[in-house]
Scaffold this active site. Sequence first.
Site, PDB file in Angstrom:
ATOM      1  N   ARG A 153      11.473  -7.105   5.745  1.00  0.00           N
ATOM      2  CA  ARG A 153      11.482  -5.660   5.586  1.00  0.00           C
ATOM      3  C   ARG A 153      12.431  -4.994   6.577  1.00  0.00           C
ATOM      4  O   ARG A 153      12.398  -5.293   7.773  1.00  0.00           O
ATOM      5  CB  ARG A 153      10.054  -5.182   5.863  1.00  0.00           C
ATOM      6  CG  ARG A 153       9.722  -3.851   5.328  1.00  0.00           C
ATOM      7  CD  ARG A 153       8.257  -3.769   5.020  1.00  0.00           C
ATOM      8  NE  ARG A 153       7.440  -3.466   6.181  1.00  0.00           N
ATOM      9  CZ  ARG A 153       6.187  -3.028   6.099  1.00  0.00           C
ATOM     10  NH1 ARG A 153       5.609  -2.854   4.941  1.00  0.00           N
ATOM     11  NH2 ARG A 153       5.512  -2.771   7.177  1.00  0.00           N
ATOM     12  N   ARG A 203      -0.574  -9.736  13.207  1.00  0.00           N
ATOM     13  CA  ARG A 203      -1.147  -8.633  12.415  1.00  0.00           C
ATOM     14  C   ARG A 203      -2.024  -9.172  11.289  1.00  0.00           C
ATOM     15  O   ARG A 203      -3.061  -8.600  10.972  1.00  0.00           O
ATOM     16  CB  ARG A 203      -0.032  -7.769  11.798  1.00  0.00           C
ATOM     17  CG  ARG A 203       0.641  -6.846  12.807  1.00  0.00           C
ATOM     18  CD  ARG A 203       1.906  -6.258  12.240  1.00  0.00           C
ATOM     19  NE  ARG A 203       1.677  -5.212  11.267  1.00  0.00           N
ATOM     20  CZ  ARG A 203       2.605  -4.769  10.420  1.00  0.00           C
ATOM     21  NH1 ARG A 203       3.816  -5.289  10.434  1.00  0.00           N
ATOM     22  NH2 ARG A 203       2.336  -3.815   9.573  1.00  0.00           N
ATOM     23  N   ARG A 243      -9.760   0.599   8.882  1.00  0.00           N
ATOM     24  CA  ARG A 243      -9.331  -0.773   9.144  1.00  0.00           C
ATOM     25  C   ARG A 243     -10.396  -1.560   9.880  1.00  0.00           C
ATOM     26  O   ARG A 243     -10.199  -2.745  10.139  1.00  0.00           O
ATOM     27  CB  ARG A 243      -8.065  -0.754   9.994  1.00  0.00           C
ATOM     28  CG  ARG A 243      -6.772  -1.010   9.194  1.00  0.00           C
ATOM     29  CD  ARG A 243      -5.631  -0.764  10.142  1.00  0.00           C
ATOM     30  NE  ARG A 243      -4.436  -1.485   9.878  1.00  0.00           N
ATOM     31  CZ  ARG A 243      -3.332  -0.928   9.362  1.00  0.00           C
ATOM     32  NH1 ARG A 243      -3.340   0.316   8.960  1.00  0.00           N
ATOM     33  NH2 ARG A 243      -2.239  -1.626   9.239  1.00  0.00           N
ATOM     34  N   ARG A 248      11.483  -3.162  12.070  1.00  0.00           N
ATOM     35  CA  ARG A 248      10.445  -2.590  12.919  1.00  0.00           C
ATOM     36  C   ARG A 248       9.942  -3.669  13.876  1.00  0.00           C
ATOM     37  O   ARG A 248       9.815  -4.828  13.507  1.00  0.00           O
ATOM     38  CB  ARG A 248       9.268  -2.139  12.047  1.00  0.00           C
ATOM     39  CG  ARG A 248       9.312  -0.688  11.670  1.00  0.00           C
ATOM     40  CD  ARG A 248       8.319  -0.332  10.583  1.00  0.00           C
ATOM     41  NE  ARG A 248       6.957  -0.828  10.778  1.00  0.00           N
ATOM     42  CZ  ARG A 248       5.970  -0.633   9.911  1.00  0.00           C
ATOM     43  NH1 ARG A 248       6.174   0.065   8.804  1.00  0.00           N
ATOM     44  NH2 ARG A 248       4.761  -1.096  10.124  1.00  0.00           N
ATOM     45  N   LYS A 268       0.822  -1.212   0.000  1.00  0.00           N
ATOM     46  CA  LYS A 268       0.000   0.000   0.000  1.00  0.00           C
ATOM     47  C   LYS A 268       0.857   1.264   0.000  1.00  0.00           C
ATOM     48  O   LYS A 268       0.581   2.207  -0.726  1.00  0.00           O
ATOM     49  CB  LYS A 268      -0.938   0.034   1.222  1.00  0.00           C
ATOM     50  CG  LYS A 268      -1.965  -1.074   1.252  1.00  0.00           C
ATOM     51  CD  LYS A 268      -2.999  -0.847   2.352  1.00  0.00           C
ATOM     52  CE  LYS A 268      -2.433  -0.828   3.755  1.00  0.00           C
ATOM     53  NZ  LYS A 268      -1.836  -2.112   4.159  1.00  0.00           N
TER      54      LYS A 268
END
Length: 214
Positions: free
Chosen positions: A127, A170, A88, A159, A13
Amino acid sequence: MNIVLLGAPGAGKGTQAARISEKCGVPHISTGDIFRKSVADGTELGREAKRYMDAGELVPDEVVIGIVKERLAEPDCARGFLLDGFPRTVGQADALSGALAETGRELDSVIDIEVDTASLISRLTGRRTCRACGNITNVAGLANEPKACELCGGELYQREDDTVATVTHRLTVYTRQTEPLTDYYRSKGLLRQVDGNRSPDGVFEEISRIIDGC
Ligand code: AMP
């Protein structure tokens, strides 16, 4: 043009949002980025949001909705906006349509980027984020993991919410709380689904056809 970008964490996104925002000349509003900035600035909001983010949970609706409403009231959103990571939950989606109706606006398009689960896990856990400029590098499948950002040389880190355990959680949260939004927007005739299992250029080509004329 008023656009919402839907998709699981890791669907791409952020990458597509930056391109759409540039093409259409509308502000890119990422609630995740807003929270990360608040965390970095050490604000009260940042401290509250961090607890949820680190656990892979959603920040409560009442907190997020207030922030987005304020942002959408800013003058640069008058000509359109691109929401990335909001709504969300169905509660957030209802609040968004209410806030837009109050100001005589409505959504033009809801673009849902679909990516298979195995790719999402590999993208997210691979990531690395640059501490200095926020640029994202994906190290999945690389024999020698880079330690510095290719853009600015800043330190790359993982992260807290990109670790395997948190990523799995998640994705569960996404399936339970956010996926129902596809039916929600389909029933309103706004949903446009694109195949995100391709290169960023390929995905953007398809999105460009949807937002043609923006
Ligand atoms: P993102 O970068 O969009 O994946 O967002 C990172 C984290 O910020 C999420 O895992 C949530 O904890 C929080 N967050 C971002 N947007 C929202 C939202 N619309 N509702 C609730 N929490 C959010």
